[in-house]
Each structure stands twice: as structure tokens, then as C-alpha cells.
Design an enzyme around this catalytic site. Structure first.
Site, PDB file in Angstrom:
ATOM      1  CG  ASN A   7      -3.021   1.243  -8.370  1.00  0.00           C
ATOM      2  OD1 ASN A   7      -2.369   1.397  -9.404  1.00  0.00           O
ATOM      3  ND2 ASN A   7      -2.962   0.123  -7.632  1.00  0.00           N
ATOM      4  CD1 TRP A   8      -5.865   5.524 -12.864  1.00  0.00           C
ATOM      5  CD2 TRP A   8      -5.058   6.001 -14.907  1.00  0.00           C
ATOM      6  NE1 TRP A   8      -6.551   6.613 -13.350  1.00  0.00           N
ATOM      7  CE2 TRP A   8      -6.077   6.931 -14.595  1.00  0.00           C
ATOM      8  CE3 TRP A   8      -4.405   6.101 -16.130  1.00  0.00           C
ATOM      9  CZ2 TRP A   8      -6.460   7.937 -15.466  1.00  0.00           C
ATOM     10  CZ3 TRP A   8      -4.785   7.123 -17.005  1.00  0.00           C
ATOM     11  CH2 TRP A   8      -5.802   8.029 -16.675  1.00  0.00           C
ATOM     12  CE  LYS A   9      -5.526  -2.154  -8.851  1.00  0.00           C
ATOM     13  NZ  LYS A   9      -6.224  -3.241  -8.204  1.00  0.00           N
ATOM     14  CG  HIS A  85      -1.021  -2.853  -5.247  1.00  0.00           C
ATOM     15  ND1 HIS A  85      -1.629  -3.990  -5.736  1.00  0.00           N
ATOM     16  CD2 HIS A  85      -2.003  -1.946  -5.035  1.00  0.00           C
ATOM     17  CE1 HIS A  85      -2.934  -3.767  -5.813  1.00  0.00           C
ATOM     18  NE2 HIS A  85      -3.184  -2.531  -5.400  1.00  0.00           N
ATOM     19  CD  GLU A  87      -3.481  -5.651  -8.374  1.00  0.00           C
ATOM     20  OE1 GLU A  87      -2.971  -4.765  -9.083  1.00  0.00           O
ATOM     21  OE2 GLU A  87      -4.656  -5.590  -7.963  1.00  0.00           O
ATOM     22  CB  SER A 196     -14.573  -2.785  -3.533  1.00  0.00           C
ATOM     23  OG  SER A 196     -14.147  -3.961  -4.202  1.00  0.00           O
ATOM     24  N   GLY A 217      -8.913   1.857  -7.125  1.00  0.00           N
ATOM     25  CA  GLY A 217      -8.478   1.171  -8.340  1.00  0.00           C
ATOM     26  C   GLY A 217      -9.419   1.472  -9.490  1.00  0.00           C
ATOM     27  N   GLY A 218     -10.300   0.523  -9.789  1.00  0.00           N
ATOM     28  CA  GLY A 218     -11.172   0.595 -10.957  1.00  0.00           C
ATOM     29  C   GLY A 218     -11.884   1.928 -11.154  1.00  0.00           C
TER      30      GLY A 218
HETATM   31  P1  13P Z   1     -10.294  -1.626  -6.695  1.00  0.00           P
HETATM   32  O1  13P Z   1     -10.685  -0.229  -6.247  1.00  0.00           O
HETATM   33  O2  13P Z   1     -10.502  -1.844  -8.157  1.00  0.00           O
HETATM   34  O3  13P Z   1     -10.881  -2.668  -5.812  1.00  0.00           O
HETATM   35  O4  13P Z   1      -8.691  -1.717  -6.505  1.00  0.00           O
HETATM   36  C1  13P Z   1      -8.131  -1.372  -5.288  1.00  0.00           C
HETATM   37  C2  13P Z   1      -6.670  -1.297  -5.428  1.00  0.00           C
HETATM   38  O5  13P Z   1      -5.993  -2.300  -5.603  1.00  0.00           O
HETATM   39  C3  13P Z   1      -6.052   0.042  -5.351  1.00  0.00           C
HETATM   40  O6  13P Z   1      -4.673  -0.036  -5.207  1.00  0.00           O
END
Ligand code: 13P
Length: 234
Positions: A7-9, A85, A87, A196, A217-218
């Protein structure tokens, strides 16, 4: 086979996506790799990686300025879409009702929704984790789903925090979700863990019962880390 979804956000350029696709194309894996990118980076015709979006409108078309429909996502090359999600739930007030409408729209558009659920730290401290995730699963899915869906368990307090729940906590949460899905007639629905995830913890996480893969994510923004995650998840 595990599902490894990134997920690149709100990150990444076209050049970044080219670099990432190039890096993934060199990996030999049986895993299903998905990259959920911002709308502007959606593209068709990518091999080895399925492209997904991060949100979908609950409406099919019309006067909804700024929204993107399921048909548009499909036309732009998306095969998957993240729905609900944390967010989106946090910053855009998406309720389970809205998430359910979006899941319905994704399915009608031929997209596989990746539906996110997860408790806050406050809910965890109050001992409500299982109740919260069970009702999120029940209320975020249409009652008569028969198509492919994916669930992602993302404990909100662990997202981007560099900390993860214990193995037992992940196992317990995934069991609650698996039982709820089974009750709804959705046995076999993949349940991803997200929050994470990194190259060092992914092996242990995907070995947990009822964990069908990860939503990253990250670390999905860094080619070396994401490739190692894909290779380490067996
Ligand atoms: P992180 O892997 O950066 O904690 O993010 C998780 C996430 O929100 C994936 O959708």
C-alpha cells in the site's frame, strides 16, 4: 502461496513505480504480488504484479466531484482496491456502512476488494479487540458476497509504528476473523496481516495460522525491502 500486497498510500512517482516493477520482475516467487498505488499511477499491462487502487467511490457515476468509480479503476488497469483502510476511516469518516457500499461497488465492477479492519489502542486497552474486529467484518461486507474478497487485519495502533502485536495476538485476531467469515459462508477468504511488516518479521508473521499474506505500507516503497519481503514469505 501467500498474498503480498503493498500500500503506497500518498507516495510515489511514475519513475518509482517503474523501478519497483523492474525489481519485482526479477524475483522468482509463487506468491501473488499486488501494488496498491495512488490513482494517478494506475496502469494496465503490468506482468508479475497486479495493480490495485486505494479507494473507490460508493457511487457508479454522477455528480461526485473528486471521486473515482469502480469502472474507471478497471479501465485504468486496477484489479484490486483497498476499501476501508484505517486512514480512510479516520480522516474521511468512513463507517462500516460506507465501506460495505464500496465493497459492493468493487465487486460489481469486477475488482477484488481488500477490506481493512482493526482496533485502536483505546479499544485494545478496553479489551474490545475481538468484538470490534468481528463487528467490522460483519458490517463491512455485503450479506450475499460470493465473489473473491480479501480481508486485511491492521491493528491501527501498530500502523507505521514500528511495533507489531505478539504472535499470539495476531493468531487470536485472525482466528476471530476466520470464524466470522466462516459463519458468513466465506470460508477460505484470505486474511492478510498489516502494520509494521518488514523483511525481518515477515517470515514469522506468515507462518501464523490463518495468515494468508501481508499488507505492507512503508516497506513496500523500498524496492530492496519489498523484494526481500516477497522472497521471505513462504
Ligand atoms: P506500515 O507497514 O507502514 O505500518 O503500514 C501498514 C498499512 O497501513 C498498510 O495498509
Amino acid at each position: 502461496m501467500k498474498i503480498i500486497a503493498g500500500n503506497w498510500k500518498m507516495n510515489g512517482t511514475r519513475a518509482d513505480l517503474d523501478t519497483m516493477i523492474g525489481a519485482i520482475s526479477k524475483v522468482k516467487t509463487e506468491n501473488r504480488v499486488i501494488l496498491c498505488v495512488p490513482f494517478t499511477l494506475l496502469r494496465a499491462g503490468v506482468e508479475n504484479v497486479a495493480i490495485g487502487a486505494q479507494d473507490i467511490s460508493a457511487h457508479a457515476k454522477g455528480a461526485y466531484t473528486g471521486e473515482v468509480s469502480g469502472a474507471m479503476l478497471r479501465e485504468a488497469g486496477a484489479k484490486y482496491v483497498i476499501v476501508g483502510h484505517s486512514e480512510r476511516r479516520m480522516y474521511h469518516d468512513e463507517t462500516n456502512d460506507i465501506v460495505r457500499q464500496k465493497v459492493q461497488m468493487a465487486l460489481e465492477s469486477g475488482l477484488t476488494p481488500i477490506v481493512c479492519v482493526g482496533e485502536t489502542m483505546e479499544e485494545k486497552r478496553a479489551g474490545k479487540t475481538f468484538d470490534v474486529i468481528e463487528s467490522m467484518v460483519r458490517e463491512s461486507l455485503p450479506t450475499d458476497v460470493h465473489d473473491d474478497i480479501i480481508i486485511a487485519y491492521e491493528p491501527r495502533w501498530a500502523i507505521g509504528a514500528g511495533i507489531t502485536p505478539t504472535t499470539q495476538e495476531i493468531a487470536d485476531a485472525h482466528k476471530v476473523i476466520a470464524d466470522t467469515l466462516s459463519y458468513m459462508g466465506l470460508d477460505g477468504t484470505p486474511i492478510l496481516y498489516g502494520a509494521s511488516v518488514n523483511p525481518l518479521n515477515v517470515g514469522d508473521i506468515v507462518a501464523i495460522r490463518n495468515v494468508g499474506g501481508v499488507l505492507v505500507g512503508g516497506a513496500s516503497l523500498k524496492p530492496q525491502e519489498f523484494v526481500t519481503i516477497i522472497e521471505s514469505a513462504k
